[in-house]
Scaffold this active site. Structure first.
Site, mmCIF file in Angstrom:
data_model
loop_
_atom_site.group_PDB
_atom_site.id
_atom_site.type_symbol
_atom_site.label_atom_id
_atom_site.label_comp_id
_atom_site.label_asym_id
_atom_site.label_seq_id
_atom_site.Cartn_x
_atom_site.Cartn_y
_atom_site.Cartn_z
ATOM 1 C CG ASP A 43 -1.820 1.165 1.333
ATOM 2 O OD1 ASP A 43 -2.224 1.682 0.276
ATOM 3 O OD2 ASP A 43 -2.128 1.575 2.459
ATOM 4 C CG ASP A 45 -1.610 7.408 1.160
ATOM 5 O OD1 ASP A 45 -0.730 8.240 0.920
ATOM 6 O OD2 ASP A 45 -2.611 7.241 0.436
ATOM 7 C CG ASP A 354 -2.328 1.959 6.630
ATOM 8 O OD1 ASP A 354 -2.977 2.819 7.247
ATOM 9 O OD2 ASP A 354 -2.389 1.857 5.395
#
Length: 499
Positions: A43, A45, A354
């Site tokens: 991912d 961000d 996250d």
């Protein structure tokens, strides 16, 4: 390679061949070996790129509070009170009961472990009065059960009543919601809880204004313009060692990919600052605006991009190519492309992310060829075995009100039963009437005999058939409450442009 970034935790679908023969999973072995995987993905961000969390969440709080005061007419008190005064209040992973204005810490089965009404901590008695003695008399229990059985599939139905805070883009919203409830109670109900709250739709509008992907190009919404002008304030630069680690993976035959929910313009801006202008050269393929978690579930088409514009859609994997970037799409077709590109069928994939719902739960539930690693700032903030806490913004990530992000001691079920017994004893002592004969325990037969003998000594004129043995009124062997059924309702995972 460890870059001082957020620490990982792993969930696994893929199992190495030798472990299958031994009937032992990777998770049971207790280690992660990158050599086991053909494709390694990230991912963007808060994973591949990290943010300066402290300044970012304060900026987000100020923007959202300003929107609510100036454009929705909320009391300025929610903005005037500084963020740091209630810094200890926020904790990732909380769930908002939208209708009642309560923030909840939920167990895996929907059990309410802890709760706050507004910013005030609720007592155990208040929690049980609101959510039942079983602490599951609420739609969040159904929500938790749905997540266990179906993952994030079909969660849109819960959006009117439930919202879970899973990343740092909506992280400060928890505190803002708490303060809104405090102000509404004070103004409208003399400080007492109101019957119903309707502020969440305004909060959602504020987040949409901040994070909707089209705002980046037109410099609107407040958030994107500031990120453009002052990237050094919010984005952390990655070290050269981290870039070298990515290069080393590719040199050793790993196929590297990126799947991000951010639009191409914002994602490129962040990655260019964090990793360098040539950041795309570090990867074999990049997918923007993936619209997770449905990316891992649906069969949405891919879009070719001309600069920052989506210009042509296509289905299947045939038109995908290495050293290119695309928008939207789906995991099924991307995985088939991986098998073609790596000449491994099935290909074993690893993905770092996250967001627990979008990056971890969704691929675990709906794919068979991908393992996931949860990247967590909280591991550094709370510390790990042999690794003491080491995070510059630990005070923003660790809460003494809510406890550890990873663990909360659940209430023992026997506590409820013991409390129920105390109520029964209280009723006995006050002399309430009850049907003693129908509820006597079988083990009290001997005591009944003794009481009968005593009665005979007192009055020889009466026999046992005339007067059945005496029991204190209201005496009951024991009782337990049956939790009422939760009403059905259903979460709108509103996309705000970042994940």
């Amino acid at each position: 390679m460890y870059d001082g970034g957020a620490a990982p935790a792993m969930a696994t679908n893929h199992v190495r061949e030798e472990l299958v023969q031994e009937n032992v999973g990777i998770g049971e072995k207790g280690y992660l070996c990158l050599e086991d995987y053909d494709c390694v993905g990230f991912d963007l961000d808060h994973t591949l790129c990290r943010y300066n969390v402290g300044p970012m969440i304060r900026f987000e709080y100020d923007l959202l509070a300003t929107f609510l005061v100036e454009k929705r007419g909320y009391d300025p008190a929610i903005k005037l009170k500084g963020f740091d005064i209630d810094q200890d209040f926020i904790c990732k992973g909380l769930t908002l009961d939208i209708e009642k204005g309560n923030l909840l810490r939920l167990g895996k089965d929907g059990f309410v472990l802890a709760a706050c009404h507004g910013t005030r901590k609720m007592t155990d008695i208040e929690i049980e009065r609101e959510y039942g003695r079983c602490r599951k008399k609420h739609v969040m229990a159904e929500y938790a059960t749905h997540l266990q059985k179906h993952g994030p599939l079909g969660m849109g139905n819960f959006g009117v009543q439930v919202h879970s805070f899973m990343d740092y883009f909506d992280y400060p919203t928890m505190l803002l919601c708490g303060r809104i409830v405090d102000v509404l109670d004070q103004i409208n109900n003399h400080g007492k809880p109101m019957a119903e709250y309707n502020f969440w739709i305004d909060v959602l509008d504020g987040m949409k204004e901040m994070f909707t992907r089209t705002q980046f190009a037109v410099d609107q919404g407040g958030y994107f313009p500031e990120i453009k002008v002052h990237p050094d304030r919010f984005i952390l630069k990655r070290t050269q060692e981290f870039r070298d680690w990515l290069k080393m993976l590719r040199e050793n035959g790993k196929f590297l990919y990126v799947i991000t929910g951010s639009h191409v313009d914002f994602a490129s801006h962040v990655a260019s600052y964090a990793l360098g202008e040539d950041w795309m050269d570090l990867f074999d393929i990049v997918i923007f605006f993936a619209r997770k978690p449905s990316f891992f579930i649906d069969r949405r088409p891919f879009w070719k991009l001309n600069g920052e514009k989506e210009v042509e859609s296509f289905t299947g994997w045939d038109e995908l190519d290495t050293h290119h970037y695309y928008s939207q799409g789906n995991w099924h077709d991307l995985n088939e492309f991986f098998e073609y590109a790596t000449e491994w069928e099935p290909s074993a994939c690893l993905y770092f992310g996250d967001n627990v719902l979008q990056d971890i739960l969704a691929p675990c539930k709906f794919t068979k060829t991908i393992d996931v690693v949860a990247v967590s700032e909280e591991l550094l903030a709370e510390g790990m075995v042999d690794y003491p806490p080491n995070h510059p913004h630990a005070n923003d990530l660790v809460s003494s009100i809510w406890g550890s992000y990873f663990f909360y001691p659940e209430k023992k079920k026997s506590t409820v039963l013991a409390r129920a017994g105390s109520f029964a004893n209280r009723k006995i002592s006050t002399g309430e009437l009850g049907r003693a004969e129908s509820v006597r325990a079988q083990g009290s037969a001997a005591d009944d005999v003794k009481k009968t003998v005593n009665l005979r000594r007192v009055s020889s004129m009466r026999n046992q058939r005339d007067n059945p043995p005496y029991l204190p009124s209201g005496a009951r062997a024991g009782w337990t409450s049956v939790p009422p059924k939760s009403r059905r309702s259903s979460v709108d995972q509103t996309e705000v442009g970042n994940s």
